[in-house]
Design an enzyme around this catalytic site. Sequence first.
Site, PDB file in Angstrom:
ATOM      1  N   CYS A   4      24.026  73.031  53.074  1.00  0.00           N
ATOM      2  CA  CYS A   4      23.659  74.331  53.289  1.00  0.00           C
ATOM      3  C   CYS A   4      24.858  75.035  54.021  1.00  0.00           C
ATOM      4  O   CYS A   4      25.817  74.357  53.909  1.00  0.00           O
ATOM      5  CB  CYS A   4      22.483  74.358  53.991  1.00  0.00           C
ATOM      6  N   ARG A  10      18.096  74.075  56.397  1.00  0.00           N
ATOM      7  CA  ARG A  10      17.794  73.908  54.797  1.00  0.00           C
ATOM      8  C   ARG A  10      18.513  72.446  54.511  1.00  0.00           C
ATOM      9  O   ARG A  10      17.310  71.629  53.950  1.00  0.00           O
ATOM     10  CB  ARG A  10      18.520  74.850  53.882  1.00  0.00           C
ATOM     11  N   ASP A 131      17.091  81.371  53.587  1.00  0.00           N
ATOM     12  CA  ASP A 131      17.543  80.987  54.858  1.00  0.00           C
ATOM     13  C   ASP A 131      16.607  81.551  55.897  1.00  0.00           C
ATOM     14  O   ASP A 131      16.335  82.508  56.107  1.00  0.00           O
ATOM     15  CB  ASP A 131      18.900  81.581  55.197  1.00  0.00           C
TER      16      ASP A 131
END
Length: 163
Positions: A4, A10, A131
């Site tokens: 990420c 993430r 996100d």
Amino acid sequence: MTVCTGNICRSPMAEVVLRDRFRAAGLDERVVVDSSGISDEEHGNPVDPRAASVLREHGYEVPRHRAHQVTREEIAHRDLLLAMTSRHARWLRTQAPDEASADRVRMYRSFDPSAPDVDTVADESDLDIDDPWYGGREDFERTLAQVEAAADEVVQHVRRLLG
């Protein structure tokens, strides 16, 4: 390797989930799962406390983690690089030392059976994992749900690669 931006939300969430799924599938002795970010802005930081909290509440063990930026060497030596967004995938492909490494970059959500088919999307960004950084708890819950939705197919893909 899951990838990420800063390697605190993430990608470590996906790393934790995939480790759990590979263990449950009996493949944890054959598969190494790790994570990184395309940026060094969070270098050395642990998993975001909100991500860790959501993971624990869903029954996952959250190991000690220190964020780091992916290296060209890691890109060259990983069998599968799972990008959380199209931006991450593009960056990984431009940093790949050769075409074979670039070909191992896949969108994480491309493994989600309910996500749009990668061959029919107009843009890879249709497969982005949300996100959660700027949001609240519900955003981390949604990110975890997206990660979990693709995890079993990632395991099956790797199982096929292993023969």
